[in-house]
Design a protein around this motif. Structure first.
Motif, PDB file in Angstrom:
ATOM      1  N   ALA A   7      25.701  29.729  -6.045  1.00 19.36           N
ATOM      2  CA  ALA A   7      27.058  29.187  -6.129  1.00 19.36           C
ATOM      3  C   ALA A   7      27.645  29.344  -7.517  1.00 19.36           C
ATOM      4  O   ALA A   7      28.863  29.494  -7.663  1.00 19.36           O
ATOM      5  CB  ALA A   7      27.044  27.700  -5.731  1.00 19.36           C
TER       6      ALA A   7
ATOM      7  N   LYS B 115      33.888  24.256  -8.392  1.00 18.84           N
ATOM      8  CA  LYS B 115      34.151  25.009  -7.169  1.00 18.84           C
ATOM      9  C   LYS B 115      34.193  24.059  -5.975  1.00 18.84           C
ATOM     10  O   LYS B 115      33.409  23.107  -5.898  1.00 18.84           O
ATOM     11  CB  LYS B 115      33.082  26.080  -6.950  1.00 18.84           C
ATOM     12  CG  LYS B 115      33.130  27.201  -7.981  1.00 18.84           C
ATOM     13  CD  LYS B 115      32.147  28.314  -7.646  1.00 18.84           C
ATOM     14  CE  LYS B 115      32.250  29.456  -8.654  1.00 18.84           C
ATOM     15  NZ  LYS B 115      31.330  30.574  -8.328  1.00 18.84           N
TER      16      LYS B 115
ATOM     17  N   LYS C 195      30.522  26.819   4.570  1.00 16.96           N
ATOM     18  CA  LYS C 195      29.997  27.252   3.274  1.00 16.96           C
ATOM     19  C   LYS C 195      30.912  28.248   2.574  1.00 16.96           C
ATOM     20  O   LYS C 195      30.488  28.992   1.684  1.00 16.96           O
ATOM     21  CB  LYS C 195      28.595  27.868   3.408  1.00 16.96           C
ATOM     22  CG  LYS C 195      27.617  27.081   4.272  1.00 16.96           C
ATOM     23  CD  LYS C 195      27.259  25.763   3.652  1.00 16.96           C
ATOM     24  CE  LYS C 195      26.124  25.069   4.407  1.00 16.96           C
ATOM     25  NZ  LYS C 195      26.412  24.757   5.805  1.00 16.96           N
ATOM     26  N   ASP C 196      32.205  28.285   2.954  1.00 21.95           N
ATOM     27  CA  ASP C 196      33.152  29.204   2.334  1.00 21.95           C
ATOM     28  C   ASP C 196      33.753  28.579   1.084  1.00 21.95           C
ATOM     29  O   ASP C 196      34.002  27.370   1.032  1.00 21.95           O
ATOM     30  CB  ASP C 196      34.282  29.567   3.312  1.00 21.95           C
ATOM     31  CG  ASP C 196      33.756  30.306   4.525  1.00 21.95           C
ATOM     32  OD1 ASP C 196      32.736  31.007   4.378  1.00 21.95           O
ATOM     33  OD2 ASP C 196      34.356  30.167   5.613  1.00 21.95           O
ATOM     34  N   LEU C 197      34.033  29.431   0.091  1.00 22.81           N
ATOM     35  CA  LEU C 197      34.668  28.970  -1.143  1.00 22.81           C
ATOM     36  C   LEU C 197      36.152  28.759  -0.900  1.00 22.81           C
ATOM     37  O   LEU C 197      36.845  29.646  -0.413  1.00 22.81           O
ATOM     38  CB  LEU C 197      34.452  29.989  -2.267  1.00 22.81           C
ATOM     39  CG  LEU C 197      35.078  29.640  -3.618  1.00 22.81           C
ATOM     40  CD1 LEU C 197      34.439  28.375  -4.200  1.00 22.81           C
ATOM     41  CD2 LEU C 197      34.913  30.805  -4.597  1.00 22.81           C
TER      42      LEU C 197
ATOM     43  N   SER D 127      38.506  27.354  -6.913  1.00 27.01           N
ATOM     44  CA  SER D 127      37.709  27.350  -8.134  1.00 27.01           C
ATOM     45  C   SER D 127      38.621  27.037  -9.313  1.00 27.01           C
ATOM     46  O   SER D 127      39.714  27.588  -9.417  1.00 27.01           O
ATOM     47  CB  SER D 127      37.015  28.704  -8.339  1.00 27.01           C
ATOM     48  OG  SER D 127      36.260  28.690  -9.532  1.00 27.01           O
TER      49      SER D 127
ATOM     50  N   TRP E 203      33.955  23.955  -1.831  1.00 30.50           N
ATOM     51  CA  TRP E 203      33.435  24.715  -0.699  1.00 30.50           C
ATOM     52  C   TRP E 203      33.681  23.937   0.587  1.00 30.50           C
ATOM     53  O   TRP E 203      33.660  22.714   0.591  1.00 30.50           O
ATOM     54  CB  TRP E 203      31.928  24.941  -0.848  1.00 30.50           C
ATOM     55  CG  TRP E 203      31.491  25.470  -2.171  1.00 30.50           C
ATOM     56  CD1 TRP E 203      31.310  24.761  -3.316  1.00 30.50           C
ATOM     57  CD2 TRP E 203      31.166  26.828  -2.494  1.00 30.50           C
ATOM     58  NE1 TRP E 203      30.893  25.570  -4.331  1.00 30.50           N
ATOM     59  CE2 TRP E 203      30.794  26.861  -3.857  1.00 30.50           C
ATOM     60  CE3 TRP E 203      31.144  28.023  -1.762  1.00 30.50           C
ATOM     61  CZ2 TRP E 203      30.405  28.026  -4.495  1.00 30.50           C
ATOM     62  CZ3 TRP E 203      30.759  29.193  -2.400  1.00 30.50           C
ATOM     63  CH2 TRP E 203      30.402  29.193  -3.752  1.00 30.50           C
ATOM     64  N   LYS E 204      33.897  24.683   1.665  1.00 29.60           N
ATOM     65  CA  LYS E 204      33.906  24.075   2.982  1.00 29.60           C
ATOM     66  C   LYS E 204      32.475  23.646   3.319  1.00 29.60           C
ATOM     67  O   LYS E 204      31.552  24.463   3.263  1.00 29.60           O
ATOM     68  CB  LYS E 204      34.425  25.056   4.043  1.00 29.60           C
ATOM     69  CG  LYS E 204      35.924  25.246   4.047  1.00 29.60           C
ATOM     70  CD  LYS E 204      36.628  24.039   4.631  1.00 29.60           C
ATOM     71  CE  LYS E 204      38.108  24.287   4.795  1.00 29.60           C
ATOM     72  NZ  LYS E 204      38.814  23.103   5.331  1.00 29.60           N
TER      73      LYS E 204
ATOM     74  N   TYR F  88      25.361  27.786  -0.455  1.00 35.77           N
ATOM     75  CA  TYR F  88      26.732  28.132  -0.840  1.00 35.77           C
ATOM     76  C   TYR F  88      26.715  29.391  -1.696  1.00 35.77           C
ATOM     77  O   TYR F  88      25.895  29.521  -2.624  1.00 35.77           O
ATOM     78  CB  TYR F  88      27.372  26.983  -1.601  1.00 35.77           C
ATOM     79  CG  TYR F  88      27.563  25.744  -0.741  1.00 35.77           C
ATOM     80  CD1 TYR F  88      28.674  25.612   0.086  1.00 35.77           C
ATOM     81  CD2 TYR F  88      26.619  24.715  -0.749  1.00 35.77           C
ATOM     82  CE1 TYR F  88      28.842  24.486   0.888  1.00 35.77           C
ATOM     83  CE2 TYR F  88      26.779  23.587   0.042  1.00 35.77           C
ATOM     84  CZ  TYR F  88      27.888  23.479   0.856  1.00 35.77           C
ATOM     85  OH  TYR F  88      28.053  22.380   1.638  1.00 35.77           O
TER      86      TYR F  88
END
Length: 844
Positions: free
Chosen positions: A432, A459, A466-468, A471, A461-462, A427
């Motif tokens: 991350a 945070k 692995k997308d943010l 937050s 994440w998908k 991530y």
């Protein structure tokens, strides 16, 4: 939990006040000592005698017929009468010349005991006459243990040098000598099943087996225990050796193979160092996984100890580790600090992932094979070099059991496949979080991964891409997080000792709790997600009610709980404590008793609670010192909750639901053929009672029976009819209604049918019945009975009601009343359905 609210309670036995330092037993009692006091315990649970008189710590106990002998470190020997608890004899030895270090009652030596000393000498005493019979010069080395040999007059003496002397005390003659190279002799035992074998224990955990005929060493059982052998005993007449050690293990060895070496037949063991992390494994609430400071991962059963099993100790290379042994194992991994487990696919591949203290590599474990797994999970760039300052801090495993998510001290978060051990991404671009990863969790559907960093960020994440996603900046640095997957509620513990509850759907903090005065060690949710239970270094365990946002239970312990876990079935809370080898179970009292869940006051001072004991036959519902809340009384529901509400009866549906369909039911139940009268057997001839048997004369059938029906019989009034007549004047309809409720459907139809004039009734009684229905509608109770009785009445007597003005007027009034009641009920139903629909669909 414990406390004035009393959500949890425990089984409490007669535990001694301090740790037991010495133990001995005869055929009836067990003697256990701590400090300068020792007790006699019956049936493993009941303290029956207490012996006080020593002024120093007791270190030796020896049962002796009707007496028991105790020796303290001040070199005072006291002989006690077991039943009267009185001193029979007291002998004081000079510590400089004869410091008692071992005690033995030689077989067949009446009233005599043999004492060993730290100076090496032995003394034989007659306890009854208080006389020293003989002094043995010894071997110039301290005696550590004395053991009776199978032969009379022969005693084995263990010395601090590792020597074992087999000595005849009758002639003061040494028969044979043996020597071990592992330090002082800690325990000795002899086989009595026909094999002349002697076993001796050592401080390093090894056992030596000696052949007494050949006077040589048969074999060695190395690493029988990881610490010193505390005691050993051969079972009389059996090739079984029972040993125990300071590693918190007891093992039974059987000697049934070649070479004379024993193998483990069965064992029971716990952690040799305090556990640091415990978690329930699976959904049945029967296994608890526990990681200890001894580096082992073990599974404890809440059902029976025979289901306990050890998954072993973490090792860098298992083959090399086995060759080096426990004492010189440089391949052993550090203790486990965090782990996660999942039962899905645990029979196919490893289902447990763990990170170790100050170690970058995470290990997998297989619960089915009860061993460490085949994969070592670490980033590829660290596959060759081993950084010192980078280590894994948090782990989680997906609910499907396919992926493991690992957080590092550098802020990096990686995903690995549990089946293959391959790296599946990370991530963030490089990491991350800017700070160390303090906690991570994956939701139940593998949609989101939630990570918490020491810089104060949560945070989202998908999981797949692995997308943010989101937050959130927290008010303080988090020390750990815990996700309740079913409800999507995230518990966050902070370094400032506060707790926040985060909703992952709305991504908002929905609750904040403060009240702990020390570092929060662990958190656990109840299975339904309504309670959050936390433990802290302030030695308290607190239960927070999430819907109300209040503290509902708190209790104080003498040692802080380092880890908590609640059963998936909600019946037990398990806790592990500082410097304590055990795992303690607390029972949830709210499952089977009335418990108040009122918030605790702001100035509430928790009471000290002792840790649970082990007493399987003695149940204590309320702990000592706990008082039942006086305000907590059982709620008694009134007959009618409110004037605007409708109350139904408690009768089953069969009493009123089929009243309108009785004629159809009777047709269905009608037999196809009429029942036939059984023909009388010709050989059953009636007799007249008496001493002399005589046949009874046949009765003459009366063919002239009248065919005229007696109208008076049909005209008899029933009790229900009489009560309705009385209600015309008194206007009290409780009695006829209660009678009607006790009748079955067929009897109800008969009673209502007999109200008509052609059935022997009258218009006035029919009017009284309609008024009874009106009373039921006014009071709004027994509502479904009123509807069923009125419907059957109208079905039976609709023609009469339409032809009688008084009845027609009463029915018209009932119709208006029914319509108003239904309009009001329909409004309440619509409001409730609207609120439910909104709660299901809206995002709050």
């Amino acid at each position: 939990m414990q406390g004035d609210q009393g959500l949890l309670y425990y089984l409490k036995g007669n535990a001694l006040l301090q740790d037991i330092t010495c133990l001995a037993a005869d055929r009836m009692l067990i003697f256990a000592s701590y400090s300068d006091v020792f007790h006699a315990v019956a049936r493993n649970k009941e303290v029956v005698h207490t012996y006080e008189g020593h002024k120093a710590r007791i270190h030796l106990l020896q049962p002796f017929g009707d007496h028991v002998i105790s020796v303290d470190v001040a070199n005072v020997l006291i002989v006690w009468d077991i039943q009267s608890e009185e001193e029979y004899l007291q002998v004081v030895f000079d510590k400089a010349t004869f410091a008692v270090s071992a005690i033995l009652h030689p077989s067949t030596y009446l009233n005599k005991i043999l004492l060993g000393s730290e100076q090496g000498g032995l003394q034989l005493w007659n306890i009854r006459s208080n006389k020293l019979l003989y002094s043995f010069p010894g071997w110039g080395l301290g005696v550590t243990t004395l053991e009776q040999a199978p032969a009379v007059d022969v005693v084995a003496v263990g010395l601090v040098s590792g020597h074992i002397i087999v000595h005849n005390i009758k002639f003061d003659e040494t028969l044979m000598k043996f020597q071990q190279d592992w330090g002082p002799i800690t325990a000795i035992s002899f086989r009595t099943d026909g094999h002349p074998v002697m076993a001796a224990g050592s401080p390093v955990g090894h056992i030596a087996l000696w052949d007494l005929e050949e006077k040589k060493l048969i074999s060695q059982m190395r690493n029988a225990h990881s610490t010193a052998i505390a005691g050993m005993s051969f079972v009389p007449g059996e090739p079984l050796l029972i040993t125990n050690g300071a590693d918190n293990a007891i093992r039974v060895w059987i000697f049934d193979g070649p070479g004379g070496t024993g193998r483990v037949l069965r064992s029971r063991m716990g952690h040799s160092a305090p556990p640091t992390k415990i978690r329930y494994h699976g959904q049945n609430g029967e296994q608890i996984l526990s990681a200890g400071q001894d580096g082992t991962l073990q599974s404890f059963s809440t059902v029976h100890e025979r289901f306990n099993k050890s998954l072993g100790r973490g090792s860098i290379n298992k083959k090399k580790s086995k060759k080096k042994g426990l004492q010189h194992d440089t391949m052993a991994l550090p203790p486990i600090t965090a782990f996660a487990s999942e039962v899905a696919h645990q029979s196919d591949w490893d289902g447990i992932v763990a990170c170790h203290q100050g170690y970058i590599t995470c290990t997998t474990w297989n619960y089915q094979k009860t061993s460490m797994g085949i994969h070592k999970l670490r980033p590829e760039e660290f596959s060759k070099n081993k950084p010192v300052d980078i280590y894994a801090t948090a782990v989680d495993i997906t609910s499907c059991g396919n992926f493991a998510v690992i957080g590092m001290s550098t802020g990096r978060v990686d995903v690995y496949n549990m089946q293959s051990g391959l790296h599946r991404g990370c991530y963030g671009k490089e990491r991350a979080h800017e700070g160390s990863v303090r906690g991570l969790a994956v939701d139940g559907l593998n949609q989101l991964t939630i990570t918490a960093g020491s810089e104060g960020l949560i945070k989202f994440w998908k999981f797949k891409t692995k997308d943010l996603v989101h937050s959130t900046d927290l008010s303080s640095s988090p020390s750990g997080i815990l996700l309740h997957r079913d409800s999507g509620i995230l518990g966050i513990a902070f370094d400032d000792f506060s707790i926040s509850v985060f909703d992952i759907e709305t991504r908002k903090i929905v609750r904040k709790f403060s009240g702990h005065h020390g570092r929060i060690n662990d958190m656990t949710f109840s299975p339904d997600g309504r309670w959050l239970i936390t433990s802290s270094m302030d030695c308290t365990i607190k239960t927070w009610d999430l819907p109300s946002g209040c503290l509902i239970d708190c209790f104080l312990l003498d040692s802080a709980a380092v880890s908590l876990t609640m059963s998936p079935t909600g019946d037990f809370l398990a806790s592990a404590h500082v410097d304590d080898l055990g795992i303690y179970l607390w029972s949830n009292r709210s499952l089977y008793s009335l418990v108040s869940l009122r918030p605790l006051p702001a100035d509430y001072e928790p009471s000290m609670v002792t840790l649970p004991g082990t007493c399987p036959l003695q149940d204590v519902d309320v702990a000592e010192g706990e008082e039942t809340c006086d305000e907590m009384v059982e709620y008694d529901s009134p007959e009618q909750l409110g004037e605007q509400l409708v109350t139904l009866s408690s009768l089953p549906e069969s009493r009123w639901k089929n009243l309108l369909n009785l004629d159809i039911i009777k047709k269905k139940n009608k037999p196809r053929e009429p029942p036939k009268v059984a023909t009388s057997a010709p050989f059953f001839i009636p007799t007249v009672p008496g001493l002399i048997p005589r046949y009874a004369a046949p009765e003459q059938e009366n063919d002239a029976q009248s065919k005229v029906v007696n109208i008076g019989v049909l005209a008899q009034k029933s009790d229900f009819y009489i009560h309705l007549e009385e209600a015309l004047s008194t206007n009290k309809y409780a009695a006829p209604l209660n009678m009607l409720k006790d009748l079955g459907p067929s009897n109800i139809e008969i009673e209502l049918r007999s109200l008509a004039p052609e059935g022997g009734g009258s218009v006035e009684v029919m009017l009284s019945f309609l008024r009874m229905i009106g009373m039921m509608l006014n009071k709004k109770y027994n509502f479904e009975l009123a509807q069923a009785y009125l419907a059957l009445f109208l079905k039976l007597h609709l023609k009469i009601v339409s032809s009688e003005p008084s009845l027609l007027q009463e029915v018209s009034r009932l119709s208006t009343q029914l319509e108003e009641t239904w309009i009001h009920l329909r409004t309440l139903f619509n409001q409730s359905l609207c609120v439910l629909t909104y709660m299901k669909s809206a995002l709050l």
